[in-house]
Each structure stands twice: as structure tokens, then as C-alpha cells.
Design an enzyme around this catalytic site. Structure first.
Site, mmCIF file in Angstrom:
data_model
loop_
_atom_site.group_PDB
_atom_site.id
_atom_site.type_symbol
_atom_site.label_atom_id
_atom_site.label_comp_id
_atom_site.label_asym_id
_atom_site.label_seq_id
_atom_site.Cartn_x
_atom_site.Cartn_y
_atom_site.Cartn_z
ATOM 1 N N GLY A 202 -10.160 6.320 -12.311
ATOM 2 C CA GLY A 202 -10.823 6.712 -13.547
ATOM 3 C C GLY A 202 -10.741 5.647 -14.623
ATOM 4 C CG LEU A 203 -7.859 3.313 -15.214
ATOM 5 C CD1 LEU A 203 -6.625 2.446 -14.923
ATOM 6 C CD2 LEU A 203 -7.767 3.898 -16.619
ATOM 7 C CB SER A 204 -14.530 1.857 -15.723
ATOM 8 O OG SER A 204 -14.828 3.011 -16.381
ATOM 9 C CB SER B 78 -14.462 -8.774 -2.480
ATOM 10 O OG SER B 78 -14.184 -7.867 -1.434
ATOM 11 C CD GLU C 40 -12.982 10.985 -20.938
ATOM 12 O OE1 GLU C 40 -13.835 10.117 -20.659
ATOM 13 O OE2 GLU C 40 -11.877 10.713 -21.430
ATOM 14 C CG HIS C 41 -17.359 14.866 -18.710
ATOM 15 N ND1 HIS C 41 -18.063 14.987 -17.537
ATOM 16 C CD2 HIS C 41 -16.106 14.483 -18.356
ATOM 17 C CE1 HIS C 41 -17.255 14.714 -16.504
ATOM 18 N NE2 HIS C 41 -16.065 14.402 -16.982
ATOM 19 C CG ASP D 127 -17.401 4.499 -16.934
ATOM 20 O OD1 ASP D 127 -16.830 5.040 -17.897
ATOM 21 O OD2 ASP D 127 -17.551 5.058 -15.831
HETATM 22 C C1 GLA Z 1 -17.034 8.819 -15.790
HETATM 23 C C2 GLA Z 1 -18.484 8.420 -15.994
HETATM 24 C C3 GLA Z 1 -18.790 8.220 -17.469
HETATM 25 C C4 GLA Z 1 -18.328 9.386 -18.316
HETATM 26 C C5 GLA Z 1 -16.885 9.762 -17.954
HETATM 27 C C6 GLA Z 1 -16.442 11.005 -18.649
HETATM 28 O O1 GLA Z 1 -16.201 7.749 -16.141
HETATM 29 O O2 GLA Z 1 -18.780 7.239 -15.288
HETATM 30 O O3 GLA Z 1 -20.172 7.999 -17.646
HETATM 31 O O4 GLA Z 1 -19.191 10.480 -18.173
HETATM 32 O O5 GLA Z 1 -16.721 9.948 -16.563
HETATM 33 O O6 GLA Z 1 -16.356 10.813 -20.019
#
Ligand code: GLA
Length: 379
Positions: A121-123, A67, A33-34, A169
Site C-alpha cells: 500500500g505504498l504505491s 529488473s 483515503e478513497h 498515487d
Molecule cells: C490506492 C489507489 C489510490 C487511492 C487509494 C485510497 O492506493 O491506487 O488511487 O484510491 O488506494 O486512498
């Protein structure tokens, strides 16, 4: 069915049939992560939850997008970053990024439907970008190889939408494969598809959405990123990826700022945890990755300081009732937790987390088990 939803919206808005349906998944990041914007390592897998784009042709230079999650369709021509705002900016951003990369982007009518929970946080944004990008590439017959697509979608998000995120992501949504976790080197963009069949081991990943309101996400994310980049500069390396675990103590001794030291420690140890996780998965020692997941969480909580009380409680509770490991996944400040559990323990863990949340007075969580789904493509 989500595909029927996208089709229905397309027919209603445009009064005709689309050329086809394209899907792109949200993701869970197993660990790392990050680390992406520090040019390090990540290990996501694709969620079964997807965004669907029903897409058909339109005259050159014209795009219209509608949408299930907005009342009005949005039409635009070629725009500059910032001109289209709101959810449609992700679509206009993809068109812009493709055009800016020198591609002849076909005009298109696009109808979107998504089952990726928004803002968890699931993109969900990467799923949207990736579904549209894949559709436009296919529709226009654009010569854009798979490995180069995530960076184009990332530019849509970084430059057009203005969020300073890394490559994780979009890579996950575009390059993941069913039954595999994607081991990605965020410097070279090289990948290795790691077999990730939990069911065969009697295991499951439970995703627990904390349903905590996202707070200060953009500002805090940018601050973390800046801290890492400043640290790399002070340490005289291109990115924190270049500090190895063995060099960590020496690097920390060269930094005066206590907060910066902790940020660096998270990134360097997290990269090592990704590598260790990959090694264990290769050896078929899936349960054994649990402690690495939990260590990642502790590092995010104490060193990177991106967790919140709801997320910490979900991790602690899952571990108390027998999870092999648990951690927050994604950018932080809310969002989801993943727990590695015995497949028959999903109910027990879910109930325990629900009870703990009720006791703490938190909004109830939502939990479900996931398997590694396929990456973006035409249906
Ligand atoms: C978000 C960002 C990613 C990544 C994560 C953390 O999802 O979009 O690019 O940095 O946080 O891992």
C-alpha cells in the site's frame, strides 16, 4: 545502493552504459483515503524509498525492460492494453498511454530496481510507472507538463493493467516535493505544497507495515468505488466531493441502503478531515492533527470497512503507547499504518506493536520512520 543495483542490471543486460538514472518515490498518504476517485482531497507525501530506472536509447518502436526482481528481460513494440502482462505491463502501459496521448515515445532500454516494498500500500506500482514515464519524457524531449503526467500514468494502470485506481498515487510520486506534503484537489488537479517538517517539531511519522497478506484487494476496491459512484448518482451530484459536511445528514436521509450510507459518510467526513488537517499544518499545529488521523482510521474501519485485524491492532497499540494519532494509509485490506509520534518514541512504539503482534499470533510487522522525500526526477 539501489542506484548501483539498477546500473548493474542495465550493464549486465545491455552491455553498455545508460543515458541516465531516473527515480520516483513510493508514497504515504497522510490523510484522505478513497477520496481521490470521488474527486475530493488527498494529502500524501513522498517516501524516501524509490524506484530507480536506468534508461538508454533503443531503435524507434522497441522497448526492452529488465529488473532486479525478475529473471527475464521483456521486449515489446507498441502494444494494446493487456498484451504485456505481469510486472512489465506497468512499463508497456506507460508507453501505450503516452503514445495514446499523441506523443512520439522514444524507444528505450530500461533496467529497474526498487526499494519500495511491493504490495504494502505504498504505491510501488506508481513509483515504477512514474520513474519510467519521467525517463521517457526526458529522453524523448516530450512536451508533457508535470501537472499532466499523473493522469497519463494513471491511464497505464486503469486501462492497460486494468486496476480501477484514482489519481492519488501517481500524483504523489510525480508532484511531491521534499519536506512538503502535497495537498491535491482530485477534481481540478490543483496542488498546494504544504510545509511538513516534522523533525523541527521533534516529531516523526512511523510507518508500520502490517505484513498482512492482501486479501480481495481488487474486488473490494472496485466494490467501494462502485458504491460511491452509485451513491453520487442517487444523490444527483457529479461526485461525492459535492456533498459538504453540512449537507451530510440530509444526503444520508435520502439513501435507503445502510451500507451505502456508511460509505458516503466516510468520504464526506474524510474530505473534511483533509481540509482540517491542512488548516492545522498551515497554523503550525502539527501535533493537533493526531486526532484527525485517528478519526480517519475509525471511519475506514467502521464506515468504509477496509481495515483488517493486523492494521487495527497496530493503530490501537501505537495510540496506547503515546502516538498523537495513527491510521491505515493506502487502499486497505492490509498494508501499512502511519503513526504520528515524538521522534524519540520510535523504538518504544515499534516494540509495543511487535509484542502485540506476537501475542495475537500475527506475522511480525516491519516499522521505520520516514521523512517527506522528493518527487520523480532525473538523478
Ligand atoms: C490506492 C489507489 C489510490 C487511492 C487509494 C485510497 O492506493 O491506487 O488511487 O484510491 O488506494 O486512498
Amino acid at each position: 545502493m539501489i542506484t548501483d543495483d539498477a546500473l548493474a542490471v542495465f550493464r549486465k543486460e545491455f552491455g553498455t552504459e545508460p543515458t541516465g538514472l531516473w527515480a520516483a518515490p513510493g508514497r504515504v498518504n497522510l490523510i484522505g483515503e478513497h477520496t481521490d476517485y470521488n474527486e475530493g482531497f488527498v494529502l500524501p507525501f513522498a517516501l524516501p524509498q524509490r524506484t530507480i530506472a536506468a534508461v538508454g536509447p533503443a531503435p524507434a518502436g522497441e522497448w526492452t525492460v529488465c529488473s532486479t526482481f525478475a529473471d527475464e528481460a521483456v521486449s515489446f513494440g507498441l502494444t494494446e492494453p493487456g498484451e504485456v502482462t505481469g510486472w512489465a505491463a506497468y512499463v508497456a502501459g506507460v508507453v501505450w498511454a503516452l503514445h495514446d496521448a499523441g506523443y512520439q515515445v522514444p524507444g528505450a532500454r530500461i533496467a529497474l530496481a526498487s526499494e519500495v516494498p511491493l504490495g504494502s500500500g505504498l504505491s510501488s506500482s506508481a513509483a515504477l510507472e512514474s520513474s519510467v514515464l519521467t525517463a521517457l519524457v526526458d529522453l524523448g524531449g516530450l512536451d508533457l507538463p508535470l501537472e499532466k503526467r499523473p493522469a497519463v500514468a494513471q491511464r497505464a494502470e486503469n486501462v492497460y493493467v486494468g486496476a480501477p485506481t484514482g489519481i492519488l498515487d501517481q500524483s504523489a510520486s510525480i508532484r511531491c516535493q521534499e519536506g512538503r506534503a502535497l495537498f491535491l484537489d482530485c477534481r481540478s488537479y490543483e496542488v498546494e505544497q504544504i510545509p511538513f517538517d516534522l523533525a523541527a517539531e521533534g516529531l516523526a511519522i512511523l510507518v508500520i507495515n502490517s505484513n498482512a497478506p492482501h486479501q480481495h484487494v481488487d474486488g473490494e476496491y472496485g466494490a467501494r468505488r462502485k458504491s460511491c459512484e452509485d451513491a453520487a448518482r442517487l444523490l444527483g451530484v457529479p461526485a461525492l466531493r459535492d456533498i459538504t459536511g453540512a449537507e451530510l445528514d440530509d444526503a444520508l436521509s435520502r439513501l435507503d441502503d445502510e451500507v451505502m450510507r456508511r460509505r458516503v459518510r466516510h468520504i464526506v467526513t474524510e474530505d473534511d478531515r483533509v481540509l482540517a488537517t491542512v488548516k492545522l499544518l498551515h497554523a503550525g499545529q502539527v501535533r493537533e492533527i493526531g486526532p484527525l488521523l485517528t478519526a480517519s482510521h475509525v471511519s475506514m474501519r467502521d464506515d468504509f470497512e477496509i481495515t483488517v485485524a493486523q492494521v487495527d491492532l497496530a493503530v490501537e497499540t501505537a495510540l496506547e503507547v503515546g502516538a498523537y494519532g495513527a491510521r491505515m494509509t493506502g487502499g486497505g485490506f492490509g498494508g501499512c499504518v502511519l503513526a504520528l509520534i515524538d521522534a524519540d518514541k520510535a523504538d518504544v512504539v515499534t516494540t509495543a506493536v511487535e509484542e502485540a503482534y506476537a501475542k495475537a499470533g500475527f506475522t511480525p510487522p516491519t516499522a521505520w520512520t520516514v521523512t517527506a522525500g522528493p518527487g520523480a526526477g532525473k538523478l
